[in-house]
Design a protein around this motif. Structure first.
Motif, PDB file in Angstrom:
ATOM      1  N   GLU A  92       0.874  -1.168   0.000  1.00  9.13           N
ATOM      2  CA  GLU A  92       0.000   0.000   0.000  1.00  9.13           C
ATOM      3  C   GLU A  92       0.913   1.220   0.000  1.00  9.13           C
ATOM      4  O   GLU A  92       1.698   1.430   0.919  1.00  9.13           O
ATOM      5  N   LEU A  93       0.833   2.014  -1.062  1.00  7.89           N
ATOM      6  CA  LEU A  93       1.747   3.134  -1.244  1.00  7.89           C
ATOM      7  C   LEU A  93       1.260   4.384  -0.516  1.00  7.89           C
ATOM      8  O   LEU A  93       0.062   4.566  -0.307  1.00  7.89           O
ATOM      9  N   ASN A  94       2.188   5.243  -0.157  1.00  9.18           N
ATOM     10  CA  ASN A  94       1.894   6.484   0.542  1.00  9.18           C
ATOM     11  C   ASN A  94       1.415   7.527  -0.473  1.00  9.18           C
ATOM     12  O   ASN A  94       2.186   8.002  -1.302  1.00  9.18           O
ATOM     13  N   GLU A  95       0.159   7.888  -0.389  1.00 11.89           N
ATOM     14  CA  GLU A  95      -0.447   8.798  -1.355  1.00 11.89           C
ATOM     15  C   GLU A  95       0.166  10.194  -1.303  1.00 11.89           C
ATOM     16  O   GLU A  95       0.338  10.842  -2.334  1.00 11.89           O
ATOM     17  N   ASP A  96       0.509  10.664  -0.117  1.00 10.34           N
ATOM     18  CA  ASP A  96       1.079  12.011   0.025  1.00 10.34           C
ATOM     19  C   ASP A  96       2.433  12.112  -0.668  1.00 10.34           C
ATOM     20  O   ASP A  96       2.719  13.095  -1.365  1.00 10.34           O
ATOM     21  N   ILE A  97       3.265  11.113  -0.488  1.00  5.06           N
ATOM     22  CA  ILE A  97       4.587  11.108  -1.114  1.00  5.06           C
ATOM     23  C   ILE A  97       4.450  11.020  -2.631  1.00  5.06           C
ATOM     24  O   ILE A  97       5.148  11.712  -3.377  1.00  5.06           O
ATOM     25  N   LEU A  98       3.539  10.182  -3.116  1.00 10.79           N
ATOM     26  CA  LEU A  98       3.319  10.073  -4.561  1.00 10.79           C
ATOM     27  C   LEU A  98       2.861  11.402  -5.154  1.00 10.79           C
ATOM     28  O   LEU A  98       3.320  11.800  -6.222  1.00 10.79           O
ATOM     29  N   THR A  99       1.973  12.074  -4.464  1.00  7.89           N
ATOM     30  CA  THR A  99       1.479  13.363  -4.940  1.00  7.89           C
ATOM     31  C   THR A  99       2.618  14.367  -5.055  1.00  7.89           C
ATOM     32  O   THR A  99       2.719  15.106  -6.037  1.00  7.89           O
ATOM     33  N   GLN A 100       3.506  14.380  -4.061  1.00  6.01           N
ATOM     34  CA  GLN A 100       4.647  15.297  -4.095  1.00  6.01           C
ATOM     35  C   GLN A 100       5.620  14.938  -5.215  1.00  6.01           C
ATOM     36  O   GLN A 100       6.086  15.809  -5.949  1.00  6.01           O
ATOM     37  N   LEU A 101       5.936  13.654  -5.350  1.00  2.09           N
ATOM     38  CA  LEU A 101       6.898  13.232  -6.363  1.00  2.09           C
ATOM     39  C   LEU A 101       6.388  13.455  -7.781  1.00  2.09           C
ATOM     40  O   LEU A 101       7.156  13.802  -8.680  1.00  2.09           O
ATOM     41  N   LEU A 102       5.103  13.245  -7.986  1.00  2.00           N
ATOM     42  CA  LEU A 102       4.516  13.426  -9.314  1.00  2.00           C
ATOM     43  C   LEU A 102       4.210  14.890  -9.621  1.00  2.00           C
ATOM     44  O   LEU A 102       3.838  15.216 -10.746  1.00  2.00           O
TER      45      LEU A 102
END
Length: 72
Positions: free
Chosen positions: A40-50
């Motif tokens: 289960e991936l961290n949505e906050d980190i993905l949002t920042q990286l993308l």
């Protein structure tokens, strides 16, 4: 040796995945292969990286399987 590698993997990937534990990591050090499943991936980190716009929000991100093979 596998436990040491698992700890290094956990140290680096724990910010990207929620509830990441060593039991989700399968390693074969002699073959140079590794696999992780049901992450289960961290949505906050993905949002920042993308670099997504503020009006676009990721609510859930999962990965069924990640396989790695290291060639000599």
């Amino acid at each position: 040796m596998a436990a040491l590698l698992k700890n290094q993997i956990l140290k680096h990937l724990s910010k990207f995945a929620k509830n990441l534990s060593s039991d989700k990591i399968n390693l074969s050090t002699l073959k140079g292969e590794g696999e992780m499943s049901n992450l289960e991936l961290n949505e906050d980190i993905l949002t920042q990286l993308l670099e997504l716009p503020t009006w676009l929000r990721i609510t859930k991100a999962v990965c069924n399987r990640v396989a790695v093979k290291v060639s000599a």
